[in-house]
Design a protein around this motif. Structure first.
Motif, mmCIF file in Angstrom:
data_model
loop_
_atom_site.group_PDB
_atom_site.id
_atom_site.type_symbol
_atom_site.label_atom_id
_atom_site.label_comp_id
_atom_site.label_asym_id
_atom_site.label_seq_id
_atom_site.Cartn_x
_atom_site.Cartn_y
_atom_site.Cartn_z
ATOM 1 N N ILE A 166 0.981 -1.149 -0.023
ATOM 2 C CA ILE A 166 -0.053 0.174 -0.061
ATOM 3 C C ILE A 166 0.928 1.174 0.067
ATOM 4 N N ALA A 228 -7.507 0.778 3.322
ATOM 5 C CA ALA A 228 -6.689 0.076 2.406
ATOM 6 C C ALA A 228 -6.239 -1.456 2.921
ATOM 7 N N ARG A 232 -7.018 -4.849 1.670
ATOM 8 C CA ARG A 232 -6.001 -5.927 1.142
ATOM 9 C C ARG A 232 -6.659 -7.311 1.682
ATOM 10 N N GLY A 238 -2.434 -4.637 -2.702
ATOM 11 C CA GLY A 238 -2.263 -3.401 -2.311
ATOM 12 C C GLY A 238 -2.972 -2.399 -3.056
ATOM 13 N N SER A 239 -2.781 -1.100 -2.827
ATOM 14 C CA SER A 239 -3.307 -0.059 -3.549
ATOM 15 C C SER A 239 -2.559 1.168 -3.553
#
Length: 428
Positions: A166, A228, A232, A238-239
């Motif tokens: 992330i 996030a 996940r 992830g992001s």
């Protein structure tokens, strides 16, 4: 001599030995005594029950926005590795020297972290970061616009090798648009978001007295990172999170935005009073004390007049029959209230306001907040270690006790270099 050494070790003692803050200083001294060299080593407390225990956060951070976000992640048990410049460190370290030589902003936003001093312009040091990324869950950065990408540390350049990572980028204006490359500091963003148009007075605009744009963006970074991590846990992926100080601050300006909907006049800055409700603000009392009161409805207005001002006829005056007319005749109401309060002390006014069911507060300075009886009664104070001794720290809101949070020392620059490099198998 021993007591003098303990006093020197107890960071924050000298500025806290005031009438209102003395209990905190005394507790600080007691803690210093309990951690003296003659005390046996105490095993580090188990934090495995904390919600973010096992989560590693790597933060390329400076100033307030990113450090405050990551400190809150550390409070919940995350391991936070703070990357900062060798020797000088995060420039917020030198903002002031108010905490026995340490900076007030830095002590506030950097407890419970590990400091890793690296020069990211050096390939060797950048390689350390890339090795750490293999065990990192969240990467946070608020470097200058474009700096992380040039270092190869943007989400797009990391996502293939680290699909669960992330990445949270915090900047003044976001990664696109005409302002994306502009430098942004708290006061500048307050200006851009219209904050200065609603604070201060009509003749003299004023900024908010704390770094509110930094704090707003820190809170959105913090909550988006938590979201996030939850996302996940469902997707395994992830992001990227793109936090803009301007967007964070503008969200907090939603009331004045809607107040001016379709070109209507904006709220007038009225100092410490409320722009749309009256009476709501500070009023001086006899002897120089000041109280804050807020009338929210007609029942409270009637009670204010009859019980506090002891004149029920005031409420029947055509100028004051509802909030709209009261706001239009602020000066008249203020004159009446001040004339009544002139014969009363602040404590007497507060007692009447409580009896009338009208919301009120003391107008405190910071010394008085250190000794606030409500914070004391709810046991909201704890302590945190620093390089100059133990200083008071406020428990995070929502946390009931130190057992529910990780509250560890404020690190010195590069304090954890040897341990982290050894963990990575790197010999410095």
């Amino acid at each position: 001599m021993a007591s003098r050494l303990l006093a020197l070790r107890c960071g924050g003692l000298s500025p806290l030995t005031t009438r209102t803050a003395r209990p905190l200083a005394q507790r600080c001294l007691a803690t210093a005594a309990s951690t003296s060299p003659s005390t046996p080593h105490v095993k580090k407390e188990d934090r495995s029950h904390l919600p973010l225990d096992g989560i590693t956060v790597l933060s390329l951070e400076q100033a307030i926005a990113a450090p405050f976000a990551t400190r809150q992640l550390a409070d919940l048990g995350a391991r936070v590795i703070k990357v900062e410049r060798p020797v000088v460190g995060d420039f917020a370290r030198s903002y002031d020297t108010r905490v026995d030589g340490l900076a007030s902003h830095f002590v506030w936003t950097n407890r419970s972290k590990e400091s890793l001093a690296l020069d990211l312009k050096q390939a060797k040091d950048l390689e350390v970061v890339k090795k750490l990324l293999k065990k990192t869950d969240v990467l946070v950065q608020n470097l200058a616009p474009g700096a992380a990408d040039r270092l190869g540390l943007s989400y797009d350049k990391l996502k293939e090798e680290h699909p669960r990572l992330i990445v949270c980028d915090i900047s003044g204006y976001g990664d696109s648009g005409p302002y994306c490359d502009k430098k942004a500091y708290d006061l500048l963003v307050q200006s851009e978001a219209g904050m200065l148009s609603v604070t201060g007075t009509e003749s003299e605009p004023a900024k908010v007295g704390i770094s509110i744009a930094d704090i707003a963006s820190a809170m959105y970074a913090y909550t988006n990172i938590l979201a996030a991590l939850m996302k996940r846990s469902k997707s395994g992926q992830g992001s990227r999170i793109d936090i803009s100080m301007l967007e964070s601050m503008t969200e907090w300006m939603a009331f004045p935005l809607y107040y001016t909907y379709k070109g209507q006049p904006g709220p007038k800055p009225v100092g410490a009073s409320h722009a749309a409700i009256y009476p709501y603000g500070p009023f001086e009392t006899g002897g120089g004390g000041t109280v804050m009161l807020g009338v929210q409805n007609e029942r409270e207005w009637v009670n204010l007049c009859s019980i506090v001002l002891e004149d029920a006829e005031i409420a029947k005056d055509p100028r004051f029959v509802n909030n709209t007319t009261r706001s239009q005749h602020r000066a008249d109401i203020k004159k009446i209230i001040l004339s009544k309060f002139a014969a009363l002390s602040a404590d007497e006014v507060l007692a009447r306001l409580d009896k009338a069911g009208v919301a009120n507060a003391k107008v405190r300075d910071m010394e008085e907040v250190w000794g606030h009886e409500q914070l004391e009664a709810r046991k909201r104070w704890t302590e945190v270690k620093t390089s100059v001794g133990v200083v008071p720290a406020l428990l995070p809101p929502g946390i009931r006790s130190t057992a529910d949070a990780k509250i560890e020392e404020v690190p010195e620059v590069g304090q954890h270099n040897m341990a982290i490099l050894a963990e990575l198998g790197i010999q410095d």
